[in-house]
Design a protein around this motif. Structure first.
Motif, PDB file in Angstrom:
ATOM      1  N   ALA A  66     -81.045 -50.279 -43.081  1.00  0.00           N
ATOM      2  CA  ALA A  66     -81.282 -49.125 -42.183  1.00  0.00           C
ATOM      3  C   ALA A  66     -79.672 -48.426 -42.403  1.00  0.00           C
ATOM      4  O   ALA A  66     -78.583 -48.505 -41.591  1.00  0.00           O
ATOM      5  CB  ALA A  66     -82.007 -48.866 -41.110  1.00  0.00           C
ATOM      6  N   VAL A  67     -79.837 -46.944 -42.980  1.00  0.00           N
ATOM      7  CA  VAL A  67     -78.936 -45.807 -42.419  1.00  0.00           C
ATOM      8  C   VAL A  67     -79.202 -45.354 -40.795  1.00  0.00           C
ATOM      9  O   VAL A  67     -79.915 -45.134 -40.431  1.00  0.00           O
ATOM     10  CB  VAL A  67     -78.975 -44.925 -43.284  1.00  0.00           C
ATOM     11  CG1 VAL A  67     -77.431 -43.902 -42.654  1.00  0.00           C
ATOM     12  CG2 VAL A  67     -78.353 -45.357 -44.808  1.00  0.00           C
ATOM     13  N   LEU A 116     -74.080 -48.915 -41.770  1.00  0.00           N
ATOM     14  CA  LEU A 116     -75.581 -49.463 -42.370  1.00  0.00           C
ATOM     15  C   LEU A 116     -75.493 -50.442 -41.695  1.00  0.00           C
ATOM     16  O   LEU A 116     -74.599 -51.811 -41.838  1.00  0.00           O
ATOM     17  CB  LEU A 116     -73.810 -49.831 -43.911  1.00  0.00           C
ATOM     18  CG  LEU A 116     -75.725 -50.781 -45.268  1.00  0.00           C
ATOM     19  CD1 LEU A 116     -76.607 -49.252 -45.115  1.00  0.00           C
ATOM     20  CD2 LEU A 116     -74.784 -51.337 -46.081  1.00  0.00           C
ATOM     21  N   ARG A 117     -76.905 -50.738 -41.302  1.00  0.00           N
ATOM     22  CA  ARG A 117     -77.433 -52.155 -40.417  1.00  0.00           C
ATOM     23  C   ARG A 117     -78.277 -52.744 -41.651  1.00  0.00           C
ATOM     24  O   ARG A 117     -78.770 -52.694 -42.001  1.00  0.00           O
ATOM     25  CB  ARG A 117     -78.067 -50.874 -39.356  1.00  0.00           C
ATOM     26  CG  ARG A 117     -78.173 -52.080 -38.469  1.00  0.00           C
ATOM     27  CD  ARG A 117     -78.819 -51.507 -37.212  1.00  0.00           C
ATOM     28  NE  ARG A 117     -80.125 -52.379 -35.699  1.00  0.00           N
ATOM     29  CZ  ARG A 117     -80.328 -52.329 -34.660  1.00  0.00           C
ATOM     30  NH1 ARG A 117     -80.048 -50.977 -34.282  1.00  0.00           N
ATOM     31  NH2 ARG A 117     -81.029 -52.752 -34.411  1.00  0.00           N
ATOM     32  N   VAL A 118     -77.885 -53.598 -40.950  1.00  0.00           N
ATOM     33  CA  VAL A 118     -79.080 -55.156 -41.283  1.00  0.00           C
ATOM     34  C   VAL A 118     -79.624 -55.764 -40.632  1.00  0.00           C
ATOM     35  O   VAL A 118     -79.003 -56.163 -39.943  1.00  0.00           O
ATOM     36  CB  VAL A 118     -77.853 -55.428 -42.481  1.00  0.00           C
ATOM     37  CG1 VAL A 118     -78.856 -57.262 -42.936  1.00  0.00           C
ATOM     38  CG2 VAL A 118     -77.148 -55.157 -43.909  1.00  0.00           C
ATOM     39  N   ASN A 119     -80.844 -55.829 -40.700  1.00  0.00           N
ATOM     40  CA  ASN A 119     -81.128 -55.932 -39.985  1.00  0.00           C
ATOM     41  C   ASN A 119     -81.881 -57.674 -40.346  1.00  0.00           C
ATOM     42  O   ASN A 119     -82.706 -58.141 -41.114  1.00  0.00           O
ATOM     43  CB  ASN A 119     -82.990 -54.869 -39.601  1.00  0.00           C
ATOM     44  CG  ASN A 119     -81.884 -53.851 -38.601  1.00  0.00           C
ATOM     45  OD1 ASN A 119     -81.621 -54.086 -37.714  1.00  0.00           O
ATOM     46  ND2 ASN A 119     -83.200 -52.716 -39.119  1.00  0.00           N
ATOM     47  N   THR A 120     -81.739 -58.435 -39.295  1.00  0.00           N
ATOM     48  CA  THR A 120     -82.641 -60.016 -40.107  1.00  0.00           C
ATOM     49  C   THR A 120     -83.514 -60.200 -39.428  1.00  0.00           C
ATOM     50  O   THR A 120     -84.654 -60.943 -39.718  1.00  0.00           O
ATOM     51  CB  THR A 120     -81.359 -61.054 -38.850  1.00  0.00           C
ATOM     52  OG1 THR A 120     -81.802 -61.097 -37.808  1.00  0.00           O
ATOM     53  CG2 THR A 120     -80.092 -61.245 -39.788  1.00  0.00           C
ATOM     54  N   GLY A 127     -84.121 -58.967 -33.099  1.00  0.00           N
ATOM     55  CA  GLY A 127     -83.651 -59.947 -33.907  1.00  0.00           C
ATOM     56  C   GLY A 127     -81.979 -59.259 -33.878  1.00  0.00           C
ATOM     57  O   GLY A 127     -81.523 -58.704 -33.344  1.00  0.00           O
ATOM     58  N   LEU A 128     -81.639 -59.877 -34.272  1.00  0.00           N
ATOM     59  CA  LEU A 128     -80.222 -59.783 -34.748  1.00  0.00           C
ATOM     60  C   LEU A 128     -79.290 -59.756 -35.876  1.00  0.00           C
ATOM     61  O   LEU A 128     -80.426 -59.288 -36.458  1.00  0.00           O
ATOM     62  CB  LEU A 128     -79.603 -61.664 -34.752  1.00  0.00           C
ATOM     63  CG  LEU A 128     -77.672 -62.273 -35.381  1.00  0.00           C
ATOM     64  CD1 LEU A 128     -76.860 -61.539 -33.722  1.00  0.00           C
ATOM     65  CD2 LEU A 128     -77.211 -62.804 -36.717  1.00  0.00           C
ATOM     66  N   PHE A 129     -78.069 -58.238 -35.880  1.00  0.00           N
ATOM     67  CA  PHE A 129     -78.008 -57.222 -36.947  1.00  0.00           C
ATOM     68  C   PHE A 129     -76.756 -56.760 -36.572  1.00  0.00           C
ATOM     69  O   PHE A 129     -76.189 -57.192 -35.316  1.00  0.00           O
ATOM     70  CB  PHE A 129     -79.169 -55.810 -36.277  1.00  0.00           C
ATOM     71  CG  PHE A 129     -78.146 -55.482 -35.027  1.00  0.00           C
ATOM     72  CD1 PHE A 129     -76.915 -54.643 -34.610  1.00  0.00           C
ATOM     73  CD2 PHE A 129     -78.877 -55.605 -33.722  1.00  0.00           C
ATOM     74  CE1 PHE A 129     -76.969 -54.240 -34.131  1.00  0.00           C
ATOM     75  CE2 PHE A 129     -78.626 -54.799 -32.613  1.00  0.00           C
ATOM     76  CZ  PHE A 129     -77.775 -54.187 -32.630  1.00  0.00           C
ATOM     77  N   TYR A 194     -77.955 -57.781 -30.584  1.00  0.00           N
ATOM     78  CA  TYR A 194     -78.973 -58.281 -30.650  1.00  0.00           C
ATOM     79  C   TYR A 194     -80.449 -57.363 -30.251  1.00  0.00           C
ATOM     80  O   TYR A 194     -79.895 -56.524 -29.288  1.00  0.00           O
ATOM     81  CB  TYR A 194     -79.480 -59.877 -29.736  1.00  0.00           C
ATOM     82  CG  TYR A 194     -80.824 -60.474 -30.326  1.00  0.00           C
ATOM     83  CD1 TYR A 194     -81.002 -61.228 -31.171  1.00  0.00           C
ATOM     84  CD2 TYR A 194     -81.299 -60.196 -28.924  1.00  0.00           C
ATOM     85  CE1 TYR A 194     -81.433 -61.972 -31.857  1.00  0.00           C
ATOM     86  CE2 TYR A 194     -82.847 -61.084 -29.589  1.00  0.00           C
ATOM     87  CZ  TYR A 194     -83.117 -61.938 -30.507  1.00  0.00           C
ATOM     88  OH  TYR A 194     -83.395 -62.606 -30.856  1.00  0.00           O
ATOM     89  N   GLN A 195     -81.661 -56.993 -31.221  1.00  0.00           N
ATOM     90  CA  GLN A 195     -82.944 -56.152 -30.387  1.00  0.00           C
ATOM     91  C   GLN A 195     -83.961 -57.152 -29.717  1.00  0.00           C
ATOM     92  O   GLN A 195     -84.417 -57.605 -30.840  1.00  0.00           O
ATOM     93  CB  GLN A 195     -82.773 -55.053 -31.189  1.00  0.00           C
ATOM     94  CG  GLN A 195     -83.813 -54.246 -31.162  1.00  0.00           C
ATOM     95  CD  GLN A 195     -84.246 -53.066 -31.631  1.00  0.00           C
ATOM     96  OE1 GLN A 195     -82.936 -52.264 -31.701  1.00  0.00           O
ATOM     97  NE2 GLN A 195     -85.217 -52.190 -32.185  1.00  0.00           N
TER      98      GLN A 195
END
Length: 254
Positions: A66-67, A116-120, A127-129, A194-195
């Motif tokens: 995601a941006v 730039l966000r990377v979601n696991t 989860g962890l980002f 973490y979300q």
């Protein structure tokens, strides 16, 4: 007929997947800053506490990527314990020429990172980002104060003013003028967090400026106007904002 139904089913599945991957989310966040300076003239600065708060806008490009642009009110700055002596200019300082005290400075910015966000955790974002990206910072104001020490040191501005006649005299102006500062700074952001499924999140990030906090050249702060001839001997420090942030946020999907 079977082929038509199959084609319609595939089309519906593709549209649903695209909607899941390109969702838009907005959110709010707030947190604490521990800020300081880095750079050639940082001296022995210590961190000071500030706050940050603002809005986030998350545009999903895929289930994982995601941006996320943000607009954040952010307090930065530092503290510095300083001592010095210039008996030749004792009339400017005090009867002995000694200068000492603790200087505190708060710089208030409007930060605009584009991350730039990377979601696991997939498309849900839980989860962890991890996040990384550039940041533009717009100076809103500054406040400087001597916490203790000789108040006569207000005749100087900026940390580590270099004295061409030999020696260094880290004394400061007190006030709210932004004349000595760059109004726009560019830097970078890196962090992780973490979300939760509820939309609540917690994150830790570091923001560092590539641009200098102060302008190049001699100081022009209002507090120096009565001593401009004296001030001409001093130059602004070469320092950059450096901030660790702890943030709590809430994200709402649209």
């Amino acid at each position: 007929m079977k082929k038509a139904l199959l084609s319609l089913g595939l089309l519906a599945g593709m549209v649903g997947a695209a909607q899941a991957q390109t969702g838009i989310k907005i959110g709010l966040k707030a947190g604490a800053n521990m800020s300081s300076f880095t750079g050639t003239d940082k001296q022995d600065v210590t961190s000071r506490f500030g706050i940050s708060a603002g809005a986030t806008f998350n545009f999903a490009l895929s289930d994982m990527i995601a941006v996320q642009p943000e607009v954040l009110f952010s307090q930065k700055g530092m503290k510095l314990r300083y001592t010095g002596d210039d008996s030749s200019d004792a009339t400017v300082f005090n009867s002995t020429g000694n200068v000492s005290g603790t200087f505190g400075q708060t710089l208030t910015y409007l930060d605009v990172p584009v991350l730039l966000r990377v979601n696991t955790g997939g498309s849900s974002g839980e989860g962890l980002f991890f996040e990384l990206g550039p940041q533009a910072s717009f100076l809103v104001g500054q406040k400087s104060a001597i916490d203790r020490g000789d108040k006569a040191t207000v005749v100087l501005a900026g940390p580590n003013r270099t004295n061409p006649t030999g020696g260094s005299m880290p004394a400061f102006a007190v006030g709210s003028s932004t004349d000595d500062f760059n109004r726009v700074a560019f830097g970078y952001v890196a962090g992780f967090g973490y979300q939760l499924p509820s939309g609540l999140s917690m994150g830790i990030r570091y923001t560092g400026d590539i641009s200098q906090a102060y302008k190049d050249g001699s100081g022009t702060a209002d507090a120096l106007k009565p001593y401009q001839a004296f001030d001409a001997r001093f130059t602004n420090p070469k320092v950059h904002n450096s901030v660790f942030q702890l943030q709590v946020g809430y994200t709402l999907g649209l």
